[in-house]
Design a protein around this motif. Structure first.
Motif, PDB file in Angstrom:
ATOM      1  N   ALA A   1    -139.976 144.898 -66.475  1.00  0.00           N
ATOM      2  CA  ALA A   1    -140.790 145.357 -66.627  1.00  0.00           C
ATOM      3  C   ALA A   1    -142.106 144.258 -65.766  1.00  0.00           C
ATOM      4  O   ALA A   1    -142.792 144.348 -65.205  1.00  0.00           O
TER       5      ALA A   1
ATOM      6  N   ASP B   1    -142.444 147.102 -78.446  1.00  0.00           N
ATOM      7  CA  ASP B   1    -142.453 147.664 -77.250  1.00  0.00           C
ATOM      8  C   ASP B   1    -143.922 147.063 -77.400  1.00  0.00           C
ATOM      9  O   ASP B   1    -145.447 147.251 -78.006  1.00  0.00           O
TER      10      ASP B   1
ATOM     11  N   ASP C   1    -144.177 148.585 -71.896  1.00  0.00           N
ATOM     12  CA  ASP C   1    -145.387 149.908 -71.172  1.00  0.00           C
ATOM     13  C   ASP C   1    -146.934 148.966 -71.065  1.00  0.00           C
ATOM     14  O   ASP C   1    -147.471 149.622 -72.039  1.00  0.00           O
TER      15      ASP C   1
ATOM     16  N   SER D   1    -136.815 146.961 -82.892  1.00  0.00           N
ATOM     17  CA  SER D   1    -136.935 146.975 -81.094  1.00  0.00           C
ATOM     18  C   SER D   1    -138.672 146.925 -81.284  1.00  0.00           C
ATOM     19  O   SER D   1    -139.116 147.299 -82.593  1.00  0.00           O
TER      20      SER D   1
ATOM     21  N   GLY E   1    -140.154 150.019 -69.359  1.00  0.00           N
ATOM     22  CA  GLY E   1    -139.495 149.221 -69.606  1.00  0.00           C
ATOM     23  C   GLY E   1    -137.737 148.593 -70.041  1.00  0.00           C
ATOM     24  O   GLY E   1    -139.416 147.673 -70.435  1.00  0.00           O
ATOM     25  N   PRO E   2    -137.478 147.851 -70.067  1.00  0.00           N
ATOM     26  CA  PRO E   2    -136.754 147.094 -70.687  1.00  0.00           C
ATOM     27  C   PRO E   2    -137.965 145.553 -70.191  1.00  0.00           C
ATOM     28  O   PRO E   2    -138.404 145.406 -69.276  1.00  0.00           O
ATOM     29  N   PHE E   3    -138.045 144.814 -71.160  1.00  0.00           N
ATOM     30  CA  PHE E   3    -139.076 143.686 -71.069  1.00  0.00           C
ATOM     31  C   PHE E   3    -138.941 142.672 -69.704  1.00  0.00           C
ATOM     32  O   PHE E   3    -139.561 142.425 -68.846  1.00  0.00           O
TER      33      PHE E   3
ATOM     34  N   ARG F   1    -134.885 143.983 -79.860  1.00  0.00           N
ATOM     35  CA  ARG F   1    -135.324 144.697 -78.512  1.00  0.00           C
ATOM     36  C   ARG F   1    -136.632 144.796 -77.908  1.00  0.00           C
ATOM     37  O   ARG F   1    -137.257 145.284 -78.543  1.00  0.00           O
TER      38      ARG F   1
ATOM     39  N   THR G   1    -139.724 146.081 -74.986  1.00  0.00           N
ATOM     40  CA  THR G   1    -139.680 146.649 -73.889  1.00  0.00           C
ATOM     41  C   THR G   1    -141.137 146.746 -73.464  1.00  0.00           C
ATOM     42  O   THR G   1    -141.842 146.073 -74.263  1.00  0.00           O
TER      43      THR G   1
END
Length: 369
Positions: A220, A162, A256, A160, A215-217, A252, A254
């Motif tokens: 977000a 971020d 931020d 995953s 959060g999840p792309f 996955r 995300t």
């Protein structure tokens, strides 16, 4: 009995055969993935002049590095805590005239005087790649995909990412959400801690929606788009979507947008990489400028120690016992085939004592009884 002098300092440990074997295999496989994409390996020294290490990248401090005086030059030296600035030096000096973009990779040990609670080790194996001379969307996409491929090559799964925008506050503070220069750092600090009350108290009320734009792309990025005042973030949003599209379903993703821990020297894009089973992040990457020259670059760093828990168990390799008087040419042939051998040094040596799974009998290699 272990004596006090035999104990290692806090944060340091011996890597015994099983761990050392896993780290070596992971390093070999990850470097192989980088090499296959045209990244040439360099190997900078463990020690450099303190000012050189500190001056090649914004946000890099020598306060956490082991420092001492060089008896030859009488200047302060430092043990590296990050290899990335060293590649900036190489690109700016020995390879200043090399064709750009310059693709380099590396692997080596780094140390720090003070560890943190999440990563208590003070010595780690760092591995990574740098694409020097470009920080475009295409360069960022290549680096993110390469980081994923390098980790996949080690056998780790469930990856995953971020994404973050390290210069987000600076970008918004210029016009969209104006801030006085002396308030920018305070707003950054409160966003880092996701402290809404603190954010209001330092005059950053306009930045409150950013706390929730994580959060999840897919969700977000839409929240970030809704926050965007006057379209100042339009190009960054478009870039993030392009990078995410390049990743596809390999990981996955995300988002931020205000995360800055560990991204102090990054410019417009940063990312953190995780894997299923790992206790913490595997490493980070993104865009930055090389200190001294201002040359744009994009890269990533991984820490193999963090990756170890996410790797599949490595099966033990066969070990062939070579009795006294064995056929040395046959033993050499076994090693050329990739087999491991352990030779008896006396009549009392046995396959069991040496942990052997096979024995060389004449010209045949047979399982131990």
């Amino acid at each position: 009995m272990t004596k006090t002098d035999d104990l290692l300092p806090i944060g340091l440990e011996d890597r015994l055969p099983a761990v050392a074997r896993s780290i070596t295999a992971a390093m070999r496989d990850a470097l192989g993935a980088m090499d296959s994409h045209g990244y040439d390996r360099v190997s900078p020294p463990l020690v450099e002049f303190e000012r050189s290490l500190a001056g090649r990248m914004d946000g890099v401090s020598t306060q956490k590095q082991f420092r001492f005086v060089d008896p030859a030059s009488l200047r302060t030296l430092a043990l590296r805590s990050d290899i990335t600035p060293q590649l900036g030096r190489i690109a700016s000096t020995n390879m200043a005239t090399a064709q750009r973009p310059l693709r380099l990779c590396y692997a080596g040990e780094v140390t720090t005087m003070v560890a943190d609670q999440l990563a208590p080790a003070r010595q780690r194996t760092q591995i990574g790649a740098e694409l020097i001379g470009a920080d475009t969307v295409a360069a960022a996409s290549e680096i993110v995909r390469l980081a994923l491929e390098a980790v996949e090559a080690t056998g780790a799964r469930g990856l995953s990412l971020d994404f973050t925008l390290p210069d987000l506050v600076d970008t918004l503070a210029t016009d969209a959400f104006p801030l006085e220069a002396d308030r920018i750092e305070a707003v950054r600090r409160e966003l880092d801690t996701k402290d809404a009350g603190g954010l209001v108290s330092v005059g950053g009320e306009a930045y409150l929606p950013l706390i929730h734009a994580a959060g999840p792309f897919p969700e977000a990025i839409e929240r970030l788009r809704a926050i965007d005042a006057g379209g100042v973030l339009a190009s960054r949003i478009e870039a993030l979507e392009a990078i995410a599209e390049a990743v596809g379903d390999r990981a996955r993703i995300t988002l931020d947008p205000t995360e800055r821990h560990g991204f102090e020297y990054q410019s417009w894009f940063g990312f953190t990489l995780y894997a299923e089973g790992a206790r913490r992040s595997l490493g980070r990457g993104g865009t930055y400028s090389i200190g001294g020259t201002g040359e744009a670059a994009t890269g990533f760093s991984l820490y193999l120690d963090a990756l170890l828990p996410a790797l599949p168990a490595m099966p033990g390799r066969d070990l062939v016992f070579l009795p006294l008087g064995h056929d040395s040419s046959k033993a050499a042939a076994l090693r050329s085939e990739g087999r491991r051998t352990a030779a008896a040094l006396s009549d009392s040596d046995t396959p069991a004592q040496l942990g052997c799974s096979h024995i060389l009998q004449g010209s045949d290699c047979v399982p131990c009884a």
